[in-house]
Write an enzyme that holds these catalytic residues in place. Structure first.
Site, PDB file in Angstrom:
ATOM      1  N   LEU A  36       0.927  -1.097  -0.086  1.00  0.00           N
ATOM      2  CA  LEU A  36       0.087   0.005   0.098  1.00  0.00           C
ATOM      3  C   LEU A  36       0.889   1.208  -0.233  1.00  0.00           C
ATOM      4  O   LEU A  36       1.869   1.372   0.557  1.00  0.00           O
ATOM      5  CB  LEU A  36      -0.916   0.039   1.337  1.00  0.00           C
ATOM      6  CG  LEU A  36      -1.700  -0.974   1.270  1.00  0.00           C
ATOM      7  CD1 LEU A  36      -2.458  -0.822   2.767  1.00  0.00           C
ATOM      8  CD2 LEU A  36      -2.878  -0.914   0.097  1.00  0.00           C
ATOM      9  N   ASP A  37       0.423   2.374  -0.746  1.00  0.00           N
ATOM     10  CA  ASP A  37       1.146   3.558  -0.599  1.00  0.00           C
ATOM     11  C   ASP A  37       1.594   4.082   0.636  1.00  0.00           C
ATOM     12  O   ASP A  37       0.374   3.669   1.511  1.00  0.00           O
ATOM     13  CB  ASP A  37       0.457   4.494  -1.458  1.00  0.00           C
ATOM     14  CG  ASP A  37       0.591   4.301  -3.100  1.00  0.00           C
ATOM     15  OD1 ASP A  37       1.410   3.478  -3.379  1.00  0.00           O
ATOM     16  OD2 ASP A  37      -0.233   4.828  -3.596  1.00  0.00           O
ATOM     17  N   ARG A  38       2.458   4.641   1.013  1.00  0.00           N
ATOM     18  CA  ARG A  38       2.529   5.335   2.238  1.00  0.00           C
ATOM     19  C   ARG A  38       1.401   6.014   2.817  1.00  0.00           C
ATOM     20  O   ARG A  38       1.218   5.702   4.064  1.00  0.00           O
ATOM     21  CB  ARG A  38       3.726   6.327   2.168  1.00  0.00           C
ATOM     22  CG  ARG A  38       4.177   6.660   3.545  1.00  0.00           C
ATOM     23  CD  ARG A  38       5.439   7.612   3.679  1.00  0.00           C
ATOM     24  NE  ARG A  38       5.788   7.936   4.946  1.00  0.00           N
ATOM     25  CZ  ARG A  38       7.123   8.154   5.131  1.00  0.00           C
ATOM     26  NH1 ARG A  38       8.094   7.951   4.400  1.00  0.00           N
ATOM     27  NH2 ARG A  38       7.546   8.361   6.457  1.00  0.00           N
ATOM     28  N   VAL A  40      -1.596   5.476   2.268  1.00  0.00           N
ATOM     29  CA  VAL A  40      -2.926   4.841   2.415  1.00  0.00           C
ATOM     30  C   VAL A  40      -2.816   3.893   3.461  1.00  0.00           C
ATOM     31  O   VAL A  40      -1.635   2.977   3.796  1.00  0.00           O
ATOM     32  CB  VAL A  40      -3.044   4.075   1.042  1.00  0.00           C
ATOM     33  CG1 VAL A  40      -4.170   3.089   1.038  1.00  0.00           C
ATOM     34  CG2 VAL A  40      -3.162   4.969  -0.160  1.00  0.00           C
ATOM     35  N   HIS A 138      -0.571   4.644  -7.776  1.00  0.00           N
ATOM     36  CA  HIS A 138      -1.399   5.774  -7.629  1.00  0.00           C
ATOM     37  C   HIS A 138      -2.499   5.519  -8.677  1.00  0.00           C
ATOM     38  O   HIS A 138      -3.256   6.501  -8.784  1.00  0.00           O
ATOM     39  CB  HIS A 138      -0.689   7.188  -7.790  1.00  0.00           C
ATOM     40  CG  HIS A 138       0.510   7.298  -7.108  1.00  0.00           C
ATOM     41  ND1 HIS A 138       1.403   8.452  -7.278  1.00  0.00           N
ATOM     42  CD2 HIS A 138       1.254   6.728  -5.984  1.00  0.00           C
ATOM     43  CE1 HIS A 138       2.357   8.478  -6.426  1.00  0.00           C
ATOM     44  NE2 HIS A 138       2.235   7.466  -5.649  1.00  0.00           N
TER      45      HIS A 138
END
Length: 206
Positions: A36-38, A40, A138
């Site tokens: 997961l993106d930072r 999120v 993204h």
């Protein structure tokens, strides 16, 4: 459950990540199956062995692993359900993803499905459920912003909102079959506290 703001795995900064935090807590290695993106938060799946990680990772690439996100977006889509399809290119140097033409260098197909869950009476914000069919960097943020509904609090593809602090995107559920037993597994993460302020506006949704 990964908190927003924590790295999924170690990087060059040396900051804490879910991998290092779990290793310290459990006293053993863990292996992330997806990322997961930072910014999120939400459900993350980790394997306890490299062998299990390999089997689970194969599910991710073969549609055997499903993630369900929720996002607060600006405005409201015209259709309550729909699919978004674009070609995306990610610039690793700038950490920026953009919509591209199919013929552009490094362009990759990106597709998701969304369902409108709630919206406020003024249609300032909406809550949507998102299923990703592809896992581009993204992707949800870019799809939504390109469609005119950027994520609330997204500083890169939308508008900065000091009262929110960061994008309101959360990995709510994941579904997969256990790689050994074949048992159907499902895990869920509650809405984080920082969704609360905006979700209150949606309590009287249409």
């Amino acid at each position: 459950v990964k908190p927003a703001g924590i790295l999924s795995q170690p990087d060059r900064t040396g900051e804490d990540s879910m991998v290092t935090l779990l290793k310290a807590q459990l006293g053993r290695e863990v292996f992330p199956v997806h990322r997961l993106d930072r910014a999120v938060g939400g459900v993350m799946l980790f394997a306890m062995t490299k062998a299990a990680a390999g089997k689970l990772s194969s599910l991710v690439t073969s549609d055997g692993f499903e993630k369900e996100y929720v996002a607060v977006i600006h405005g409201a889509p015209t259709e309550e359900k729909g699919e978004l399809f674009d070609y995306l290119v990610h610039d690793a140097r700038r950490n920026l993803t953009s919509v591209a033409k199919p013929t552009d260098k490094d362009a990759k197909e990106a597709r998701l499905a969304y369902t409108l869950l709630a919206r406020d009476m003024e249609r300032e914000f909406s809550l949507v459920r998102v299923r990703l069919y592809t896992g581009r960097t993204h992707q949800i943020r870019v799809h939504m912003a390109f469609g005119g509904h950027p994520l609330a609090g997204d500083t890169m593809y939308g508008n900065f909102m000091p009262e929110i602090g960061h994008q309101l995107l959360h990995c709510r559920r994941c579904f997969f079959e256990h790689p050994v037993t074949g048992e159907k597994m499902a895990f869920e993460a509650d809405y984080p506290d920082d969704f609360g302020r905006v979700l209150k506006k949606l309590e009287n949704a249409e």
